[in-house]
Structures are given as C-alpha cells and as structure tokens.
Design a protein around this motif. Structure first.
Motif, PDB file in Angstrom:
ATOM      1  N   GLN A  96      -2.670  -2.417  -7.992  1.00  0.00           N
ATOM      2  CA  GLN A  96      -1.680  -3.142  -8.802  1.00  0.00           C
ATOM      3  C   GLN A  96      -1.158  -2.273  -9.934  1.00  0.00           C
ATOM      4  O   GLN A  96       0.042  -2.270 -10.229  1.00  0.00           O
ATOM      5  CB  GLN A  96      -2.303  -4.431  -9.365  1.00  0.00           C
ATOM      6  CG  GLN A  96      -2.577  -5.479  -8.299  1.00  0.00           C
ATOM      7  CD  GLN A  96      -3.844  -6.260  -8.594  1.00  0.00           C
ATOM      8  OE1 GLN A  96      -4.944  -5.755  -8.443  1.00  0.00           O
ATOM      9  NE2 GLN A  96      -3.677  -7.508  -9.008  1.00  0.00           N
ATOM     10  N   ILE A  97      -2.057  -1.507 -10.568  1.00  0.00           N
ATOM     11  CA  ILE A  97      -1.620  -0.628 -11.649  1.00  0.00           C
ATOM     12  C   ILE A  97      -0.748   0.496 -11.108  1.00  0.00           C
ATOM     13  O   ILE A  97       0.261   0.874 -11.726  1.00  0.00           O
ATOM     14  CB  ILE A  97      -2.839  -0.082 -12.418  1.00  0.00           C
ATOM     15  CG1 ILE A  97      -3.542  -1.231 -13.154  1.00  0.00           C
ATOM     16  CG2 ILE A  97      -2.422   1.006 -13.406  1.00  0.00           C
ATOM     17  CD1 ILE A  97      -4.762  -0.815 -13.946  1.00  0.00           C
ATOM     18  N   LEU A  98      -1.099   1.029  -9.950  1.00  0.00           N
ATOM     19  CA  LEU A  98      -0.270   2.070  -9.345  1.00  0.00           C
ATOM     20  C   LEU A  98       1.137   1.556  -9.054  1.00  0.00           C
ATOM     21  O   LEU A  98       2.132   2.253  -9.301  1.00  0.00           O
ATOM     22  CB  LEU A  98      -0.924   2.591  -8.057  1.00  0.00           C
ATOM     23  CG  LEU A  98      -2.190   3.434  -8.237  1.00  0.00           C
ATOM     24  CD1 LEU A  98      -2.823   3.733  -6.888  1.00  0.00           C
ATOM     25  CD2 LEU A  98      -1.874   4.734  -8.974  1.00  0.00           C
ATOM     26  N   ILE A 120      -7.681   3.302  -0.195  1.00  0.00           N
ATOM     27  CA  ILE A 120      -7.100   4.609   0.137  1.00  0.00           C
ATOM     28  C   ILE A 120      -6.154   4.473   1.327  1.00  0.00           C
ATOM     29  O   ILE A 120      -5.054   5.035   1.334  1.00  0.00           O
ATOM     30  CB  ILE A 120      -8.212   5.629   0.447  1.00  0.00           C
ATOM     31  CG1 ILE A 120      -8.982   5.973  -0.842  1.00  0.00           C
ATOM     32  CG2 ILE A 120      -7.632   6.893   1.062  1.00  0.00           C
ATOM     33  CD1 ILE A 120     -10.210   6.821  -0.619  1.00  0.00           C
ATOM     34  N   GLN A 121      -6.578   3.702   2.330  1.00  0.00           N
ATOM     35  CA  GLN A 121      -5.714   3.499   3.500  1.00  0.00           C
ATOM     36  C   GLN A 121      -4.456   2.738   3.126  1.00  0.00           C
ATOM     37  O   GLN A 121      -3.357   3.061   3.592  1.00  0.00           O
ATOM     38  CB  GLN A 121      -6.496   2.731   4.574  1.00  0.00           C
ATOM     39  CG  GLN A 121      -7.653   3.521   5.168  1.00  0.00           C
ATOM     40  CD  GLN A 121      -8.510   2.699   6.118  1.00  0.00           C
ATOM     41  OE1 GLN A 121      -8.417   1.467   6.155  1.00  0.00           O
ATOM     42  NE2 GLN A 121      -9.351   3.371   6.894  1.00  0.00           N
ATOM     43  N   MET A 122      -4.594   1.755   2.251  1.00  0.00           N
ATOM     44  CA  MET A 122      -3.450   0.952   1.836  1.00  0.00           C
ATOM     45  C   MET A 122      -2.478   1.759   0.982  1.00  0.00           C
ATOM     46  O   MET A 122      -1.269   1.737   1.196  1.00  0.00           O
ATOM     47  CB  MET A 122      -3.929  -0.273   1.064  1.00  0.00           C
ATOM     48  CG  MET A 122      -2.807  -1.176   0.565  1.00  0.00           C
ATOM     49  SD  MET A 122      -3.460  -2.667  -0.229  1.00  0.00           S
ATOM     50  CE  MET A 122      -4.338  -1.949  -1.616  1.00  0.00           C
ATOM     51  N   VAL A 123      -3.024   2.496   0.014  1.00  0.00           N
ATOM     52  CA  VAL A 123      -2.192   3.276  -0.892  1.00  0.00           C
ATOM     53  C   VAL A 123      -1.604   4.486  -0.183  1.00  0.00           C
ATOM     54  O   VAL A 123      -0.483   4.920  -0.496  1.00  0.00           O
ATOM     55  CB  VAL A 123      -3.018   3.714  -2.119  1.00  0.00           C
ATOM     56  CG1 VAL A 123      -2.252   4.728  -2.958  1.00  0.00           C
ATOM     57  CG2 VAL A 123      -3.380   2.502  -2.970  1.00  0.00           C
ATOM     58  N   GLY A 132       3.430   9.897 -10.255  1.00  0.00           N
ATOM     59  CA  GLY A 132       2.831  10.046 -11.571  1.00  0.00           C
ATOM     60  C   GLY A 132       1.319  10.007 -11.568  1.00  0.00           C
ATOM     61  O   GLY A 132       0.680  10.249 -12.598  1.00  0.00           O
ATOM     62  N   TRP A 133       0.710   9.701 -10.429  1.00  0.00           N
ATOM     63  CA  TRP A 133      -0.741   9.645 -10.323  1.00  0.00           C
ATOM     64  C   TRP A 133      -1.259  11.071 -10.147  1.00  0.00           C
ATOM     65  O   TRP A 133      -1.096  11.670  -9.090  1.00  0.00           O
ATOM     66  CB  TRP A 133      -1.139   8.761  -9.148  1.00  0.00           C
ATOM     67  CG  TRP A 133      -2.610   8.619  -8.933  1.00  0.00           C
ATOM     68  CD1 TRP A 133      -3.604   8.834  -9.826  1.00  0.00           C
ATOM     69  CD2 TRP A 133      -3.251   8.229  -7.717  1.00  0.00           C
ATOM     70  NE1 TRP A 133      -4.827   8.599  -9.263  1.00  0.00           N
ATOM     71  CE2 TRP A 133      -4.646   8.226  -7.969  1.00  0.00           C
ATOM     72  CE3 TRP A 133      -2.790   7.869  -6.455  1.00  0.00           C
ATOM     73  CZ2 TRP A 133      -5.569   7.881  -6.985  1.00  0.00           C
ATOM     74  CZ3 TRP A 133      -3.719   7.530  -5.478  1.00  0.00           C
ATOM     75  CH2 TRP A 133      -5.085   7.534  -5.748  1.00  0.00           C
TER      76      TRP A 133
END
Length: 363
Positions: A96-98, A120-123, A132-133
């Motif tokens: 959510q923050i990402l 990890i799979q979802m993102v 920006g991450w």
C-alpha cells in the motif's frame, strides 16, 4: 523513564523546515512513542543522522497499520515531502505504501520487515512503477530464533541430564515477517533436538500482559515446562511473572529466552533470569541512514552489497556484553563515527561493515 522517552520524541520529531541544505528523512516507526525497543531504534537512527549531517523526523504509529498508512499518505502526497521515507512492512502494509509513492518524487527504503514471498510476486509485476524504491534492509531473524532455542538447550544440559524437555513458545504477531522468521528459526532448532517437545506455541502479540495471561494457562496445562522461548522481551517478562506466581524460579526451574536490548532485558541477562538473550537489530535503522546518505551524495550503494540486503545483526548476548550494552543504553551513548562506514572512496570490493560489534567495541 517515560518523561525521558517523551523528551527524546520531541527531539526526534523536529520539522524538516528547521534544517536546511541537508537530506531529509522521515521514519514511520510502527511502535509506540514510549515503547523501549522502538524508541531506542529511533535514537540510534538520530545518532547516525547527526553524525552524517542529515535531518531525521520520526512519526510513531502506535502499533496501528492504518495510522502508518495515513502517515505515509500525508508524507508522499502532501506539499512538504521528505527526500527519503523509511518504513517497516509491519502487518504487511508495504504494498500500500509503495502504491502511494508513485509519482511522489520521494525515495523509499524498507527496514526491519521485508516483503513476503507473496508480496514480492505481487509487487514484481508492477516493479517499474516503483522507481523511487531504492532498497531494503532486514536482519537475521530466523537465525535469532534458532540461536535462542539452541542456547536454552545447551544451558539446560549443563544443569543435568534430562530425557525430555517440555517447551512453550511465545511468538509475536502472525502477520509480521520478523515474527514468522523467528518462529522458523525456533522450529529449525527444534528439529535438531528431538529431546525437546514443543507443547504449544501462542501469539503473544509482543505484549507482556497478553503473554502473562497466556502463560498462566499454559503452565497449568504443561506443569513440566522447562524451556520458555519468546520472540521479544516483553512476552518473556509476562511469562516470567506467571512462572513466579506458580512457584517457579527463572534461570533455575525454568529457562527463558528473549529478543531485544531493553534495560530490563539486559539486567535480566546479567542477573541470570534470562538464560538466552539475542539483540542487535535496534541498530538496523541507523545503518540504513548510512546507505541513504551515500545515495544522497550520488554513491550507488547497491554496488556494495545489492539493493535488498540481510545484515546479520542479531547475536547472543553474554553477561559481559549485556553489562556494556546496559551502560550504553542508559547513557544513550551512540557516538559512533557513522561517516567512516560510507562507501565513498572505497574499492569495488568494499562491504559495509554493519554489525553490533561496532557498537560493543566503541569506547
């Protein structure tokens, strides 16, 4: 003590506008503003910020994931944005923050709890949207859980032979990665010690009161309990209180373990009431500040260990180390030369030397 912690919170939360021409960092601390572990976590970060010439603001969420997300939204979508946002994947809030960070211009860094495999799979399918991450840093929670149970078994063996040992365990919160990794470490050690029987594991939710209430029932149900494994110090003290009420002596009739380097935990290790203490992860945020300071200077810290890294900060604390850490903690003497850890001017083979030893060896 509470007054002192409140004063620290005031110092840590000065607004960005009061410091000019320095990289600004906002840390979304998931804990309470009077919670020893999370306050010490922020204090170590502040020591790093001061030495590095950065400006750090800390906001506490009081164990509320909804509040953490609201704080992130205000920081990422408001008019006054930090250069960097450091946050924790507590209760799985990272995706959510990402998503909130998209287009914000703020660089994100994750500490303490990394993404789960499912996250990890979802993102991963949307990784291009999160430019920006810049990285993440977690510690060796699985090994910490493993070390604690191994040490309990070793110390019990020194008391005399036993055919079987009954164990009860207090984990933290189900949907917190660090908690689950510590569980896995405990279970790995359990497989190596067939004489130990895990009678029951409960989720104490990091709470001393909850663990106390659970332990009262568990010790009645399993009167031969010899070992008590706890994923933090608060739950260990709750269980210890219940054991005392049942007429058991910590360190003699029942051996306890814990994670954290709070003053009560360090004192209990010195006194022998805690037989196994694992600590060091309160320094994680401070080391993250070193990486972000390098990034602010245009140094690609990923060349020196990657973007996402696991740092083995958790280690068993013996009595002498507990005494030294107790002195540092009481005096808040975190005067490390953080600038020396920078990768600036270092060869490609350089490895950031982040460890608890740096603090233990400091004068």
């Amino acid at each position: 003590m509470l007054k002192f912690l409140r004063q620290c919170v005031v110092v840590l939360c000065l607004p960005f506008s009061m410091v000019a021409h320095s990289a600004t960092v906002l840390f979304l601390n998931p804990g309470n503003a009077d919670e020893t572990f999370w306050v010490s976590y922020s204090q170590f970060m502040q020591a790093a910020a001061q030495d590095l010439g950065m400006h750090l603001e800390v906001q506490y969420a009081g164990r509320s994931p909804d509040k953490s997300i609201a704080q992130a939204r205000a920081a990422l979508q408001g008019a006054r944005r930090p250069d960097y946002l450091i946050f924790v994947n507590e209760q799985y809030i990272a995706p959510q923050i990402l998503r909130l960070s998209q287009g914000s211009g703020v660089k994100l860094f994750m500490v303490h709890n990394g993404l789960t495999r499912e996250q990890i799979q979802m993102v991963g399918t949307d990784a291009g949207n999160y430019s920006g991450w810049v990285g993440s840093m977690v510690t060796n929670d699985e090994e910490g859980g493993y070390l604690m149970l191994n040490e309990l078994v070793r110390q019990h063996a020194a008391l005399g032979p036993a055919k079987t040992l009954d164990l009860v365990a207090f984990s933290g919160v189900k949907n917190t990665p660090a908690s689950r990794w510590r569980e896995k470490g405990m279970l790995r050690a359990l497989r190596e010690h067939p004489q130990v029987r895990l009678r029951q594991m409960v989720y104490g939710e990091w709470s001393q009161q909850r663990a106390y209430e659970q332990a009262k029932q568990l010790f009645k149900r399993y009167p031969d309990t010899a070992l008590v494994w706890s994923a933090n110090d608060e739950m260990a003290f709750g269980a210890m209180h219940a054991a005392q009420e049942a007429g058991r002596v910590a360190g003699r009739d029942m051996l306890f373990s814990a994670v954290n380097s709070s003053i009560p935990a360090l004192q209990a290790r010195i006194d022998g009431r805690l037989s196994a203490l694992v600590a060091g992860h309160f320094t994680l945020g401070g080391w993250a500040m070193v990486l972000l300071n390098d990034d602010a200077k245009g140094i690609d810290f990923t060349r020196f260990g990657g973007r996402d890294r696991l740092v083995p900060l958790l280690q068993l604390i013996d009595v002498d180390q507990a005494r030294h850490l107790l002195s540092i903690t009481r005096e808040q003497h975190y005067q490390l030369p953080f600038k020396r850890f920078s990768a600036q001017g270092k060869p490609d083979s350089y490895v950031y030397p982040f460890s608890l030893k740096s603090l233990l060896q400091a004068p």
